[in-house]
Design a protein around this motif. Sequence first.
Motif, PDB file in Angstrom:
ATOM      1  N   ILE A  75       0.841  -1.212   0.000  1.00 38.46           N
ATOM      2  CA  ILE A  75       0.000   0.000   0.000  1.00 38.46           C
ATOM      3  C   ILE A  75       0.874   1.259   0.000  1.00 38.46           C
ATOM      4  O   ILE A  75       0.674   2.179  -0.799  1.00 38.46           O
ATOM      5  N   GLN A  76       1.861   1.287   0.867  1.00 38.88           N
ATOM      6  CA  GLN A  76       2.685   2.500   0.976  1.00 38.88           C
ATOM      7  C   GLN A  76       3.502   2.735  -0.273  1.00 38.88           C
ATOM      8  O   GLN A  76       3.641   3.868  -0.732  1.00 38.88           O
ATOM      9  N   PHE A  77       4.037   1.656  -0.832  1.00 42.60           N
ATOM     10  CA  PHE A  77       4.828   1.837  -2.042  1.00 42.60           C
ATOM     11  C   PHE A  77       3.944   2.317  -3.192  1.00 42.60           C
ATOM     12  O   PHE A  77       4.375   3.125  -4.025  1.00 42.60           O
ATOM     13  N   THR A  78       2.710   1.834  -3.232  1.00 46.43           N
ATOM     14  CA  THR A  78       1.793   2.311  -4.266  1.00 46.43           C
ATOM     15  C   THR A  78       1.555   3.807  -4.100  1.00 46.43           C
ATOM     16  O   THR A  78       1.522   4.560  -5.086  1.00 46.43           O
ATOM     17  N   MET A  79       1.420   4.254  -2.843  1.00 48.48           N
ATOM     18  CA  MET A  79       1.229   5.693  -2.632  1.00 48.48           C
ATOM     19  C   MET A  79       2.448   6.476  -3.104  1.00 48.48           C
ATOM     20  O   MET A  79       2.322   7.535  -3.732  1.00 48.48           O
TER      21      MET A  79
ATOM     22  N   TYR B  58       8.006   7.880   0.968  1.00 53.19           N
ATOM     23  CA  TYR B  58       7.049   6.786   0.759  1.00 53.19           C
ATOM     24  C   TYR B  58       7.691   5.676  -0.065  1.00 53.19           C
ATOM     25  O   TYR B  58       7.419   4.499   0.136  1.00 53.19           O
ATOM     26  N   VAL B  59       8.551   6.055  -1.008  1.00 56.83           N
ATOM     27  CA  VAL B  59       9.195   5.032  -1.826  1.00 56.83           C
ATOM     28  C   VAL B  59      10.333   4.368  -1.063  1.00 56.83           C
ATOM     29  O   VAL B  59      10.444   3.153  -1.020  1.00 56.83           O
ATOM     30  N   LEU B  60      11.187   5.188  -0.445  1.00 60.38           N
ATOM     31  CA  LEU B  60      12.410   4.627   0.143  1.00 60.38           C
ATOM     32  C   LEU B  60      12.213   4.109   1.558  1.00 60.38           C
ATOM     33  O   LEU B  60      12.872   3.164   1.960  1.00 60.38           O
ATOM     34  N   PHE B  61      11.333   4.708   2.328  1.00 60.50           N
ATOM     35  CA  PHE B  61      11.079   4.187   3.669  1.00 60.50           C
ATOM     36  C   PHE B  61       9.856   3.279   3.643  1.00 60.50           C
ATOM     37  O   PHE B  61       9.944   2.078   3.936  1.00 60.50           O
TER      38      PHE B  61
END
Lengths: 308, 553
Positions: free
Chosen positions: B364-368, B397-400
């Motif tokens: 979910i977070q990576f999609t955001m 959001y991508v790296l963490f």
Amino acid sequence: MHPPSVFDPHSAYAWSIYHLTVVVTILMGVVVLIVTGLVTYVCIRFRERKHPGPRLSYGNRKVEILYTALPLMLLASIFGLMIRNMDASDPIQRTRDNIVVVGHQFWWEIRYPGTGIVTANEVHIPAGKPQMFGMEAADVIHDFWVPQLGRKMDMVPGYHRDVWLAANEPGIYLGRCSEYCGKEHAWMRIRVFAQTPANFAQWEADQEKIPPIPTTGDAADGARYFTTMTCANCHTIRGTSAQGEIGPDLTHLASRTTLAAGRLPNDPADLANWIKDPTKYKPGCFMPDLGLTDEQVRDLVAYLETLR
Amino acid sequence: MSELQVVPAEMERLHRFEETAGLLKWITSVDHKQIGIMYVLATLMFFLFGGVEALLMRIQLSWPGMHFLAPETYDQLFTLHGTTMIFLVVMPLLIGIGVYVVPLQIGARDMAFPRLNALSFWLFLFGGLLLYFSVFYGNSPDAGWFAYAPLTEKPYSMMEGMSFWCVGLLTAGIGTVASGINFIVTVATLRARGMSLNRLPLFTWMTLVNSFIILGALPALNASQVMLLLDRELHTRFFNPTGGGSPILWQHFFWNFGHPEVYILIIPAWGMLSEVIPVFSRKPIFGYTFVAASTVAIALLSFWVWGHHMFAVGLGHWPDIFFAATSALIAVPTGIKIFAWIGTMWGGAIRFTTSMMFAVAFLIQFTMGGVTGIMFAVVPIDWQLTDTYFVVAHLHYVLFGGTLFAVFSGLYYWFPKMSGRMLSERIGRWHFWLTVIGFNATFFVQHIVGAMGMTRRVWTYPNLPRWAVLNLISSIGAFVLGFSVLIFLWNLWVSAKRGEPAGPNPWDAWTLEWATTSPPPEYNFREIPPVHGRRPLWDLQHPESEKNPKEHG
């Protein structure tokens, strides 16, 4: 005063970007909702307790093609919207610059090539008339960004860039330097004053005048200090021998509302504080503490306050 | 089961090797497992440095007009934080886990060049320490992790901080390139009998693809760092406009490295998910070929997207449109992976271990982070939002929310193999939920405050409506996140000491690293199971799967 928000567009350019941003944000929100929904459904429906026997499957070519093709179509349509939008947000046809802004560490030099007016940190424009802004830099890279009026544009030393900005209605629009440029990047703020054409013409007429040199009182002493002491090495006041080009042009300092790119309000008390110890308020600025006495500061302030 | 003949004399030598002990054994080690663990420990140390830097910045930003940090300190902190997290935490952590896992996954005894492997590690560690030595030298780098000229040139950066940045990263970078070569040769030459390239475990596959990106990208960075160093120390004029150089040239060079770098920082993390999600869903990966091929597509495209970092430079509409198109395209193979992982979970029997929970949160977070990335590929949106806190939110959001969540997932998954003991699931739950809450509290609000006009890299900001409260939420979130990291370290510590013994294959997983003891002996395998498909250990348990061509790859 309009805060520097992307969601508060005040020109055709900013509106155009705002519309695109809203459309794309909604589409992207839908994507996030779909993925979140699928993940949630799968986690509830297929947890081991509910669904102990996994189905053996290695994939499904149709589904795989579908989840390649659908995102591709979505992205292609966004790309189409973008192409249509770009010329409206940032028209490529150019005219002669109305205004040239030069980024300095850590202030803005603002020139009006048509009239020869030079000022700093506060840009005046006539409301409702698109303005061709030229962007330049004197030292490192800066970026001029007033989101209510249009796109941001980097100011790269050695290059000249042009960008259209406008304000539909009169008002004060806040912006700021948007490319990290050193220690006082945070205090490199912009104010754009959009004025009715009549007020703008009045402002232009005022700025074109050369203020008289005071001959009596504290202000006269201040004027003498300014041109004979260090001040004149860096600052210009037209009509005097002060022709320095390092710092902001002060010809009409008293007509501006703020000091030091938005750091302090421009009133006599703050001006005095600033002259006494600039680095107390803006530690990275290049104006030094000149070791002036209180009397000298008082006289200088009296002089600078006459520069309307 | 006994395809590999063990030569007795060879075993004798291997046992003698085991007898050396103590710290000296670690320092002199050329064993990929010890080097891998040293990578993880060293990156954890740098992770603490980078985390403390972030917390100091968040204190300063918690309210407008704070005077907790001086501007020059703040500038050094954000430069160190970015440089540390990218070059000294995420990249070496992914390489380190790869160094540990890849030889095991392909049934090899070590990397192809064990000494080079050790050299890579020590170059990384001392490169990182050299960068941090600048703190004691009196001035740390302070021009941001992408070091835009001419701010990094001598006239605007008189102190030696940026030179330390060049030399430290150059040192570490040489080690990284060597790691890339080492991975490629290892996978090319040391695979177990039967493990054809299309049967490679996906983590190994993605590490392999990643190594090619490293070979293409890192030299661009290192060459530009040499040029910058020459500009600074020997007065050449590569990037200095007063002598005919061009600051835009630096940006082209840097992002020609910098955007492939973004994929270097995520592809092995995708590999980890591609191991974890199938195992805990009890199903093979959904669409192996699409997942593997989409990674290659990303590797190729990643070298053609750098210009999207430069939309605000004003290169003209046509260059912008070109880079917008390539950047939008690269979202397709990324989306393929997200859907492949969901497809893997679909119809599975999902076990919510801590490792799996981090993997699910990743989705979910990576999609955001991905969709905000697409927004930045839309040129006019980028013209507004680049260099604001919206970018800060996107990249975290991508790296963490992406990479680091996958790394946590991978560490919970492989820690039993590395240590022989399970990480505590109970502490793991605390770690997971605090990380999710802390992470989203810190970074979600940054989207909003960025769109409201707050630019990045400012040590203070005006008290405009709602800015203060949004920043305060972000700062509180950062401390929750910091606390969750302490819980994780506590989990590592107590579990390494007193954790439940893991046994060779605690997750009932399928790839070869689980075919040996935990931790594995120096020589990794006494015997290597036959490899007839993508899941060798599954094949052992299910002899009937011999007949299933889809298992064979």
